[in-house]
Design a protein around this motif. Structure first.
Motif, PDB file in Angstrom:
ATOM      1  N   SER A  32     -37.173  89.320  35.812  1.00 44.97           N
ATOM      2  CA  SER A  32     -37.742  89.948  37.006  1.00 44.97           C
ATOM      3  C   SER A  32     -37.637  91.463  36.902  1.00 44.97           C
ATOM      4  O   SER A  32     -36.708  91.997  36.291  1.00 44.97           O
ATOM      5  N   ASP A  33     -38.588  92.125  37.511  1.00 39.62           N
ATOM      6  CA  ASP A  33     -38.526  93.570  37.609  1.00 39.62           C
ATOM      7  C   ASP A  33     -37.407  93.951  38.575  1.00 39.62           C
ATOM      8  O   ASP A  33     -37.400  93.484  39.716  1.00 39.62           O
ATOM      9  N   GLY A  56     -39.436  93.169  41.707  1.00 35.77           N
ATOM     10  CA  GLY A  56     -39.274  91.738  41.525  1.00 35.77           C
ATOM     11  C   GLY A  56     -40.583  91.047  41.179  1.00 35.77           C
ATOM     12  O   GLY A  56     -41.651  91.669  41.119  1.00 35.77           O
ATOM     13  N   HIS A  57     -40.507  89.731  40.932  1.00 33.60           N
ATOM     14  CA  HIS A  57     -41.726  88.975  40.665  1.00 33.60           C
ATOM     15  C   HIS A  57     -42.318  88.450  41.978  1.00 33.60           C
ATOM     16  O   HIS A  57     -41.663  88.450  43.019  1.00 33.60           O
ATOM     17  N   THR A  58     -43.553  88.003  41.898  1.00 31.01           N
ATOM     18  CA  THR A  58     -44.295  87.610  43.094  1.00 31.01           C
ATOM     19  C   THR A  58     -43.753  86.299  43.652  1.00 31.01           C
ATOM     20  O   THR A  58     -43.573  85.328  42.926  1.00 31.01           O
ATOM     21  N   ALA A  98     -31.301  91.326  36.984  1.00 27.59           N
ATOM     22  CA  ALA A  98     -31.731  92.523  37.711  1.00 27.59           C
ATOM     23  C   ALA A  98     -30.671  93.035  38.668  1.00 27.59           C
ATOM     24  O   ALA A  98     -30.745  94.184  39.112  1.00 27.59           O
ATOM     25  N   ILE A  99     -29.669  92.209  38.981  1.00 26.26           N
ATOM     26  CA  ILE A  99     -28.630  92.596  39.922  1.00 26.26           C
ATOM     27  C   ILE A  99     -27.354  93.018  39.204  1.00 26.26           C
ATOM     28  O   ILE A  99     -26.719  94.014  39.555  1.00 26.26           O
TER      29      ILE A  99
END
Length: 345
Positions: free
Chosen positions: A108-109, A113-115, A338-339
């Motif tokens: 994920s970005d 983030g992703h959609t 991502a976190i």
């Protein structure tokens, strides 16, 4: 007689050779000391190092045989095995590249983030509703009333503006209709049909006034914030994800104070704050795509992303990676990488 002379001269020769060796060593040391006296200290150290290198040069040992160094590697005797090993290496390399690409696509970005359905609904802009006067063509009164009913029934408003809910609007419209209707015995024949048509026009007008399609960007942001509170607030999610109890040795249910129940909506929990930051992050990220030289907002975006990261780390530690944490991460389109990893923006 000559043997006796040779035996007497042999000790003298040994003493003479030892004296010459001592004289040579003393001469070399004296030359080095004189060089150190004549030149600076670094030159004397250099000369002394050179002398020691020459002295121990003959004592250098080599453990590698010169024959092994000159030996060339023999070509493989089994070409089939060589081709099989090369094919195996190529398969391993291709599989590694495939796994790397899969992980990269699934990641994920860390910013937007992703959609997800929740984010799609956030970014969705309501369509503009047609004007009331042009809603139906000017035809017969009965046909026009039926067209009004069909058009009003098919209109999908979704989220409303001005902090209103659809059920509240429907209740208010039903009450106004009840107040408008006159008694049947005193109403003319055509008054009922005209009153129903006017009520449908008023309903369509209220739908356009309360729709987010006619609101400003501030109205849409405010509606998104209220939706985040109603989606992730613990006054809603406590029934779906009950808080697990971890008893400790020091706790005593009889003497421990009772926790104060929650009053009103939850606006301060970690998941609600992370969702509200997500709205701001996505808005600012879309703005920076058009204005790439906006350094101040880029710094603000970095601060908000890191703040959201801290909140979600705390939520994961507190919930121990439970259902509530997974629900928040899936809704916001983020993953653990991502976190937990460092984010560069």
């Amino acid at each position: 007689m000559p043997s006796r002379v040779l035996s007497s001269l042999q000790p003298l020769a040994c003493n003479l050779s030892s004296s010459l060796a001592a004289l040579q060593i003393s001469t070399s040391v004296g030359a080095a000391s004189r060089a150190g006296a004549l030149f600076p200290l670094r030159h004397s150290q250099t000369l002394g190092q050179r002398y020691l290198d020459r002295s121990f040069q003959k004592a250098t040992l080599h453990t590698t045989s010169s024959l092994n160094a000159r030996r060339q590697k023999k070509p493989p005797s089994n070409p089939w095995a060589v081709a099989k090993a090369a094919e195996k290496r190529e398969k391993v390399r291709a599989r590694k590249e495939e796994l790397r690409q899969t992980r990269q696509d699934a990641a994920s970005d860390p910013v937007v983030g992703h959609t997800t359905p929740f984010l799609e609904a956030m970014d969705l802009k309501p369509d503009m509703l047609p004007p009331v006067d042009h809603l139906v063509p000017a035809t017969d009164a009965h046909e026009r009333r039926e067209a009004f009913e069909k058009a009003v029934a098919e209109e999908r408003l979704g989220r409303l503006n001005h902090f209103l809910q659809p059920d509240e609007v429907q209740t208010s419209l039903a009450r106004s209709k009840a107040l408008e209707e006159p008694p049947l015995h005193s109403a003319p024949e055509d008054y009922a049909s005209k009153g129903k048509e006017m009520h449908l026009k008023a309903t369509a007008a209220m739908n356009r006034i309360l729709s987010l399609s006619n609101g400003s960007s501030k109205d849409k942001t405010r509606a998104n914030k209220a939706w985040c509170v109603e989606t992730f607030g613990r006054h809603i999610t406590d029934e779906k994800f009950p808080q697990p109890k971890h008893p400790s040795i020091a706790s005593n249910p009889e003497t421990d104070p009772i926790k104060t129940p929650r009053v009103g909506r939850d606006t301060g929990s970690s998941e609600v704050q992370a969702a509200l930051l997500t709205i701001k992050i996505r808005t600012l990220a879309n703005q920076l795509e058009a204005n790439t030289h906006d350094k101040m907002n880029k710094r603000n975006l970095r601060l908000m992303v890191h703040k959201r990261q801290k909140l979600l780390k705390y939520l994961k530690r507190k919930e121990r990676g439970g259902q509530r944490y997974q629900y928040v991460m899936e809704s916001l389109g983020l993953d653990d990488a991502a976190i937990m990893k460092e984010v560069f923006i």
